[in-house]
Write a protein that holds these residues in place. Structure first.
Motif, PDB file in Angstrom:
ATOM      1  N   VAL A  63       0.834  -1.199   0.000  1.00 31.68           N
ATOM      2  CA  VAL A  63       0.000   0.000   0.000  1.00 31.68           C
ATOM      3  C   VAL A  63       0.870   1.250   0.000  1.00 31.68           C
ATOM      4  N   VAL A  64       1.923   1.230   0.799  1.00 34.33           N
ATOM      5  CA  VAL A  64       2.833   2.373   0.847  1.00 34.33           C
ATOM      6  C   VAL A  64       3.518   2.556  -0.506  1.00 34.33           C
ATOM      7  N   ALA A  65       3.987   1.463  -1.100  1.00 35.55           N
ATOM      8  CA  ALA A  65       4.681   1.547  -2.382  1.00 35.55           C
ATOM      9  C   ALA A  65       3.780   2.098  -3.479  1.00 35.55           C
ATOM     10  N   SER A  66       2.493   1.802  -3.404  1.00 32.04           N
ATOM     11  CA  SER A  66       1.546   2.279  -4.414  1.00 32.04           C
ATOM     12  C   SER A  66       1.028   3.684  -4.116  1.00 32.04           C
ATOM     13  N   ARG A  67       1.502   4.279  -3.004  1.00 31.00           N
ATOM     14  CA  ARG A  67       1.126   5.633  -2.596  1.00 31.00           C
ATOM     15  C   ARG A  67      -0.367   5.740  -2.276  1.00 31.00           C
ATOM     16  N   LEU A  68      -0.932   4.640  -1.822  1.00 34.75           N
ATOM     17  CA  LEU A  68      -2.347   4.602  -1.472  1.00 34.75           C
ATOM     18  C   LEU A  68      -2.563   4.458   0.032  1.00 34.75           C
ATOM     19  N   PHE A  69      -1.512   4.651   0.811  1.00 41.09           N
ATOM     20  CA  PHE A  69      -1.618   4.445   2.246  1.00 41.09           C
ATOM     21  C   PHE A  69      -2.631   5.391   2.886  1.00 41.09           C
ATOM     22  N   ALA A  70      -2.495   6.685   2.620  1.00 36.06           N
ATOM     23  CA  ALA A  70      -3.417   7.645   3.239  1.00 36.06           C
ATOM     24  C   ALA A  70      -4.853   7.432   2.779  1.00 36.06           C
ATOM     25  N   PRO A  71      -5.120   7.312   1.469  1.00 37.07           N
ATOM     26  CA  PRO A  71      -6.502   7.038   1.064  1.00 37.07           C
ATOM     27  C   PRO A  71      -7.063   5.766   1.673  1.00 37.07           C
ATOM     28  N   THR A  72      -6.229   4.720   1.788  1.00 41.14           N
ATOM     29  CA  THR A  72      -6.707   3.446   2.324  1.00 41.14           C
ATOM     30  C   THR A  72      -7.015   3.560   3.817  1.00 41.14           C
ATOM     31  N   VAL A  73      -6.127   4.178   4.577  1.00 44.88           N
ATOM     32  CA  VAL A  73      -6.357   4.324   6.021  1.00 44.88           C
ATOM     33  C   VAL A  73      -7.613   5.151   6.274  1.00 44.88           C
ATOM     34  N   MET A  74      -7.767   6.249   5.553  1.00 48.99           N
ATOM     35  CA  MET A  74      -8.949   7.088   5.769  1.00 48.99           C
ATOM     36  C   MET A  74     -10.224   6.367   5.362  1.00 48.99           C
ATOM     37  N   THR A  75     -10.155   5.562   4.315  1.00 49.05           N
ATOM     38  CA  THR A  75     -11.313   4.758   3.918  1.00 49.05           C
ATOM     39  C   THR A  75     -11.682   3.768   5.013  1.00 49.05           C
ATOM     40  N   LEU A  76     -10.688   3.111   5.597  1.00 43.89           N
ATOM     41  CA  LEU A  76     -10.949   2.164   6.681  1.00 43.89           C
ATOM     42  C   LEU A  76     -11.597   2.858   7.874  1.00 43.89           C
ATOM     43  N   VAL A  77     -11.130   4.062   8.192  1.00 47.35           N
ATOM     44  CA  VAL A  77     -11.726   4.807   9.306  1.00 47.35           C
ATOM     45  C   VAL A  77     -13.189   5.108   9.014  1.00 47.35           C
ATOM     46  N   ARG A  78     -13.487   5.574   7.812  1.00 47.10           N
ATOM     47  CA  ARG A  78     -14.878   5.915   7.471  1.00 47.10           C
ATOM     48  C   ARG A  78     -15.759   4.662   7.435  1.00 47.10           C
ATOM     49  N   LYS A  79     -15.209   3.546   7.001  1.00 46.90           N
ATOM     50  CA  LYS A  79     -15.993   2.306   6.966  1.00 46.90           C
ATOM     51  C   LYS A  79     -16.225   1.737   8.360  1.00 46.90           C
ATOM     52  N   SER A  80     -15.536   2.292   9.352  1.00 45.10           N
ATOM     53  CA  SER A  80     -15.697   1.827  10.734  1.00 45.10           C
ATOM     54  C   SER A  80     -16.527   2.785  11.578  1.00 45.10           C
ATOM     55  N   LEU A  81     -17.109   3.787  10.942  1.00 43.12           N
ATOM     56  CA  LEU A  81     -17.970   4.697  11.688  1.00 43.12           C
ATOM     57  C   LEU A  81     -19.240   3.983  12.140  1.00 43.12           C
ATOM     58  N   LYS A  82     -19.759   4.386  13.271  1.00 41.58           N
ATOM     59  CA  LYS A  82     -21.011   3.814  13.749  1.00 41.58           C
ATOM     60  C   LYS A  82     -22.123   4.123  12.747  1.00 41.58           C
ATOM     61  N   GLY A  83     -22.898   3.092  12.417  1.00 44.77           N
ATOM     62  CA  GLY A  83     -23.949   3.247  11.426  1.00 44.77           C
ATOM     63  C   GLY A  83     -23.501   2.975  10.004  1.00 44.77           C
ATOM     64  N   VAL A  84     -22.210   2.721   9.811  1.00 46.30           N
ATOM     65  CA  VAL A  84     -21.689   2.383   8.481  1.00 46.30           C
ATOM     66  C   VAL A  84     -21.310   0.903   8.512  1.00 46.30           C
ATOM     67  N   GLU A  85     -22.200   0.081   8.044  1.00 54.06           N
ATOM     68  CA  GLU A  85     -22.006  -1.367   8.146  1.00 54.06           C
ATOM     69  C   GLU A  85     -21.691  -2.025   6.805  1.00 54.06           C
ATOM     70  N   THR A  86     -22.125  -1.440   5.716  1.00 56.05           N
ATOM     71  CA  THR A  86     -21.992  -2.064   4.389  1.00 56.05           C
ATOM     72  C   THR A  86     -21.300  -1.111   3.435  1.00 56.05           C
ATOM     73  N   GLU A  87     -20.968  -1.637   2.252  1.00 61.67           N
ATOM     74  CA  GLU A  87     -20.374  -0.796   1.220  1.00 61.67           C
ATOM     75  C   GLU A  87     -21.350   0.284   0.768  1.00 61.67           C
ATOM     76  N   ASP A  88     -22.627  -0.047   0.739  1.00 59.64           N
ATOM     77  CA  ASP A  88     -23.618   0.971   0.388  1.00 59.64           C
ATOM     78  C   ASP A  88     -23.682   2.063   1.459  1.00 59.64           C
ATOM     79  N   ASP A  89     -23.560   1.677   2.731  1.00 59.20           N
ATOM     80  CA  ASP A  89     -23.506   2.672   3.795  1.00 59.20           C
ATOM     81  C   ASP A  89     -22.299   3.595   3.603  1.00 59.20           C
ATOM     82  N   TYR A  90     -21.190   2.985   3.203  1.00 57.45           N
ATOM     83  CA  TYR A  90     -19.966   3.772   3.036  1.00 57.45           C
ATOM     84  C   TYR A  90     -20.118   4.820   1.937  1.00 57.45           C
TER      85      TYR A  90
END
Length: 518
Positions: A325-352
């Protein structure tokens, strides 16, 4: 060839940030003069650039190119070219092919300088702001960076840090960096993240407050950072705002650097202060948002739970996955996506891909850390989602306005402040980046304010009812991308807002000056 030995650097790299605005103005003048073939202005502007930045290789090179147009100043041009090479301008192919220097091509010394640049290409730069050496440190042990470890990037207005870490403390955050930019006012519990390395500026950098405020350093390692500060009304009057709002309005020039940091594996978490509830009393006064950082609802310390959640996501990734992920320069987008997908009330990809995951500011106590750690641990190199780049076109003919409607345009975030009197506006959003599938979703605002209609695989039209927008009610359209086997990736945003000087609050930075205070 040592003409530059007589040229002593008179500036510290710490001086460069303050000179950036003047440099930008001179660069615009120089580019315009080149375009118009105005050699006298080229010479004058490049000379003023050298006076501003006497040890900058690019202005030296520009001056050499300008002098070359004057037949009686060939020696001066060659002298400046040699100094530029010594200071770090060593692209021999570009020098040889530069049309501005073609009048020197018959000079023996010019041919020698082309060869000199080629010879010096692999040698260290000994003078000027590009003469940088790497700081050395050990993983898990704090590192201080001085001016000798920093170069200044005038294209983005940010430092480039040179740093090498030797193996040290083991742990899931080994290789990660942490930087604080609020004078240690809001600090995470670093002991909970073994292997993370804190980076600071040295005493001189701190004395000059280079470590305070908006992010300003690009690093060769993944970095987490926070800045629990704001531009308060007591100091800045009616231009009060959070740092996230500043970086999309009064300091929008910072978006060049923030985009660079985003694609260089940096995760920043910054409070929204009084720009949203629960602190603000004006409603949501953001005119736009970007994916380049995470904004939290609240003042000081509201950033810490989300900062530590982001660190946890990195800590929980498998080593090989994290390296990919770091080598592809996608670390920050990936980490922030994981945080948003872990918000309360966000259970599915459609929720995301719904408004639930994309508020202007992340709510207090909003992230489920156990689910975040599980999502990060389950990530594979093949399941890392892609990014969607966006471009936007306004297809409605409108009445010209004194102030531009396009506030900023970057590959992952666009902002419009609608000013024309036409009530119905149509925009076309085009997605790119090579993903197999895209999704266009309105994540802020109502159906009455904006209707989003996908067109084919990679486009959507947005019909905006401008009269229904106001300074505290904008529209965001998010664009997501995914490939087979991945979930939806980090969003790109297109925002639409409208100011109103008669509203209880209308951002003075975006409201025409003659309307402010009415």
């Amino acid at each position: 060839m040592n003409a530059v030995l007589a040229l002593l650097a008179v500036l510290s790299v710490w001086d460069y940030p303050a000179r950036q605005p003047r440099h930008d103005a001179l660069r615009r003048q120089f580019v315009a003069a080149v375009r118009e073939g105005d050699t006298a202005t080229m010479e004058e502007t490049s000379r003023r650039g050298m006076e501003l930045l006497p040890d900058d290789p690019t202005w030296r090179y520009n001056h050499a190119c300008s002098l070359a147009w004057f037949p009686d100043r060939a020696k001066e041009a060659l002298d400046e070219l040699e100094k530029a090479i010594d200071l770090g301008y060593r692209d021999s192919a570009a020098i040889a092919k530069d049309s501005d220097l073609s009048r020197l091509a018959g000079e023996r010394r010019f041919e020698e300088l082309v060869e000199y640049a080629k010879l010096m290409k692999s040698r260290p730069i000994l003078f000027g702001p590009m003469a940088v050496v790497s700081a050395t440190g050990v993983v898990g042990t704090p590192v201080a960076l001085g001016e000798q470890n920093l170069a200044w990037d005038f294209d983005t207005g940010s430092f480039e840090a040179k740093l090498k870490l030797a193996p040290g403390t083991a742990g899931g955050n080994a290789g990660d960096l942490y930087m604080n930019r609020d004078g240690d006012h809001s600090r995470p519990r670093l002991a909970n993240f073994p292997g993370i390395t804190e980076v600071r500026f040295d005493q001189e950098g701190r004395r000059r407050q280079m470590d305070i405020g908006e992010p300003n350093v690009c690093f060769p390692y993944p970095l987490f950072g926070n800045c629990s500060r704001a531009y308060t009304e007591e100091v800045f009057g009616k231009f009060w705002r959070s740092i996230p709002r500043a970086m999309t309005t009064t300091h929008a020039y910072r978006l060049r650097a923030m985009q660079k940091f985003y694609l260089s594996n940096q995760v920043w978490v910054i409070p929204g202060h009084a720009d949203t509830a629960p602190v603000g009393t004006n409603g949501d006064v953001f005119a736009s948002i970007t994916p380049y950082w995470l904004t939290t609802a609240g003042r000081s310390w509201s950033d810490l739970p989300y900062l530590e959640a982001a660190m946890l996501a990195s800590k929980s990734m498998k080593g090989g996955v994290k390296r990919a992920v770091v080598a592809s320069r996608l670390f920050a987008p990936t980490v922030m996506t994981l945080v948003r997908k872990s918000l309360k009330g966000v259970e599915t990809e459609d929720d995301y891909t719904s408004p639930a995951a994309h508020p202007s500011a992340l709510p207090p106590g909003g992230v489920e850390t156990n689910r975040l750690a599980a999502l990060a641990a389950a990530l594979t190199a093949q399941s890392v989602p892609p990014l969607a780049r966006v471009g936007v076109e306004s297809v409605t003919e409108v009445t010209p306005t004194a102030w531009p409607e396009l506030a900023y345009a970057t590959p992952f975030a666009w902002s419009y402040v609608l000013r024309a009197p036409e009530e119905k506006r149509v925009f076309v959003i085009k997605a790119g980046g090579g993903a197999k599938e895209f999704r266009f979703v309105r994540t802020h605002g109502s159906e009455r304010q904006a209707r989003v209609t996908p067109v084919g695989r990679d486009q959507a039209t947005v019909e905006v009812s401008a009269k229904l927008l106001n300074p505290t009610s904008r529209v965001d359209v998010a664009v997501f991308a995914r490939n087979p086997g991945t979930g939806w990736g980090a969003p790109s945003y297109v925002s639409f807002a409208r100011m109103d000087p008669d509203a209880p609050y209308s951002d003075p930075a975006l409201t025409p000056l003659h309307d402010i205070g009415k």
